[in-house]
Design an enzyme around this catalytic site. Structure first.
Site, short mmCIF file in Angstrom:
data_model
loop_
_atom_site.label_atom_id
_atom_site.label_comp_id
_atom_site.label_asym_id
_atom_site.label_seq_id
_atom_site.Cartn_x
_atom_site.Cartn_y
_atom_site.Cartn_z
CG HIS A 18 -1.89 -1.08 1.49
ND1 HIS A 18 -2.17 -1.92 2.39
CD2 HIS A 18 -2.78 -1.37 0.63
CE1 HIS A 18 -3.00 -2.69 2.12
NE2 HIS A 18 -3.50 -2.60 0.98
CE LYS A 42 -14.44 -5.89 3.38
NZ LYS A 42 -13.17 -5.63 2.71
NE ARG A 91 -3.24 -7.08 -4.61
CZ ARG A 91 -3.69 -7.87 -3.64
NH1 ARG A 91 -3.45 -8.17 -2.58
NH2 ARG A 91 -5.09 -8.07 -3.86
CB SER A 129 -4.43 -6.71 5.04
OG SER A 129 -4.01 -5.52 4.46
N1 COA Z 1 -0.44 -4.25 -1.41
C1 COA Z 1 -0.89 -5.09 -0.56
N2 COA Z 1 -1.96 -5.48 -0.50
C2 COA Z 1 -3.13 -5.00 -1.26
C3 COA Z 1 -2.62 -4.01 -2.20
C4 COA Z 1 -1.30 -3.63 -2.33
N3 COA Z 1 -0.92 -2.68 -3.02
N4 COA Z 1 -3.78 -3.64 -2.83
C5 COA Z 1 -4.83 -4.27 -2.11
N5 COA Z 1 -4.40 -5.19 -1.40
C6 COA Z 1 -5.02 -6.24 -0.55
C7 COA Z 1 -5.51 -5.63 0.68
O1 COA Z 1 -4.49 -5.65 1.66
C8 COA Z 1 -6.87 -6.40 1.07
O2 COA Z 1 -6.26 -7.79 1.52
P1 COA Z 1 -7.18 -8.49 2.30
O3 COA Z 1 -8.46 -8.78 1.72
O4 COA Z 1 -6.42 -9.51 2.82
O5 COA Z 1 -7.58 -7.51 3.63
C9 COA Z 1 -7.23 -6.61 -0.35
O6 COA Z 1 -6.31 -6.60 -1.15
C10 COA Z 1 -8.42 -5.95 -0.73
O7 COA Z 1 -7.93 -4.58 -0.74
P2 COA Z 1 -8.63 -3.14 -0.55
O8 COA Z 1 -8.07 -2.38 -1.46
O9 COA Z 1 -8.55 -2.67 0.70
O10 COA Z 1 -10.12 -3.55 -0.81
P3 COA Z 1 -11.16 -3.63 -0.18
O11 COA Z 1 -12.09 -4.58 -1.06
O12 COA Z 1 -11.02 -4.04 1.23
O13 COA Z 1 -11.80 -2.09 -0.13
C11 COA Z 1 -13.28 -0.59 -1.13
C12 COA Z 1 -12.48 -1.79 -1.41
C13 COA Z 1 -13.36 0.11 0.10
C14 COA Z 1 -12.91 0.73 -1.99
C15 COA Z 1 -14.68 -0.59 -1.56
O14 COA Z 1 -15.28 -1.80 -0.74
C16 COA Z 1 -15.64 0.40 -1.51
O15 COA Z 1 -15.75 1.19 -2.48
N6 COA Z 1 -16.53 0.67 -0.72
C17 COA Z 1 -17.38 1.46 -0.29
C18 COA Z 1 -18.99 1.15 -0.76
C19 COA Z 1 -19.08 1.55 -2.28
O16 COA Z 1 -19.00 2.58 -2.65
N7 COA Z 1 -19.51 0.34 -3.18
C20 COA Z 1 -19.44 0.23 -4.44
C21 COA Z 1 -18.36 -0.02 -5.17
S1 COA Z 1 -18.46 -0.16 -6.68
#
Ligand code: COA
Length: 167
Positions: A18, A42, A91, A129
């Site tokens: 990140h 979550k 990734r 994560s």
């Molecule tokens: N390095 C390491 N890990 C990474 C990474 C990077 N560069 N990029 C992503 N990851 C990992 C994260 O650690 C996470 O791992 P985990 O699932 O083991 O915890 C996973 O990839 C997903 O990461 P993240 O980027 O945090 O996405 P998310 O799915 O948790 O969150 C949101 C996505 C918050 C952006 C999305 O749910 C959202 O927009 N929510 C708001 C509601 C909304 O508008 N919804 C409609 C969307 S269309």
């Protein structure tokens, strides 16, 4: 007009992958807002405030980066911040289905925005994560995967949990 980018995610905890994406974004845009998602549905290891603190301490030298949290629709948050760009890290190929779906829906909801995908350094391609939490819980060294503040907070959370389980 200054270009504002929002980099959203759970950051539970923030990893070096990140931080790598945040650094790359800070070189491309005038302002970067790292937005910690506040999703009560979550089951996070760290509270929103803890995740914000981790990010603040992990990105101290990046002057155009600020850390915030959001709840509700991401596009509404972008709109409220006058941000035109949404940053997502890509990734591996398997990230694409989910990311393209989100990008496409977000664009339909807010046509003025663009999603920009950035590739982290190859060292972080397979980092997530939850995998780090899993290996840390089982006793592996995680120093090379997390920034030091996040590493300390994760070890201390695991100790707390172990103590609770023992009592
Ligand atoms: N390095 C390491 N890990 C990474 C990474 C990077 N560069 N990029 C992503 N990851 C990992 C994260 O650690 C996470 O791992 P985990 O699932 O083991 O915890 C996973 O990839 C997903 O990461 P993240 O980027 O945090 O996405 P998310 O799915 O948790 O969150 C949101 C996505 C918050 C952006 C999305 O749910 C959202 O927009 N929510 C708001 C509601 C909304 O508008 N919804 C409609 C969307 S269309």
């Amino acid at each position: 007009m200054s270009k504002i980018a929002v980099y959203p995610g759970s950051f539970d905890p923030v990893t070096n992958g990140h931080v790598d994406i945040i650094r790359r974004t800070s070189r491309l845009f005038d302002r970067v807002i790292v937005a910690v998602s506040n999703n009560a549905a979550k089951n996070h290891t760290f509270s929103v405030n803890e995740r914000i603190q981790m990010l603040v301490h992990s990105t101290p030298r990046l002057g155009n980066v600020s850390i915030d949290s959001f709840s509700g629709l991401l596009v509404d948050y972008l709109h409220s911040k006058k941000a035109q760009v949404l940053i997502r890290g890509l990734r591996v190929v398997s990230d694409m289905d989910y990311e393209f779906q989100m990008a496409s829906i977000n664009r339909q909801l807010y046509p003025k925005m663009e999603t920009v995908f950035l590739m982290p350094d190859e060292r972080y391609t397979y980092l997530s994560s939850s995998i780090i939490k899993e290996v840390a819980r089982l006793g592996a060294q995680i120093k090379s995967f997390l920034p030091p503040p996040a590493c300390r907070m994760l070890y201390s959370r695991l100790k707390q949990r172990n103590r609770k389980e023992e009592s």
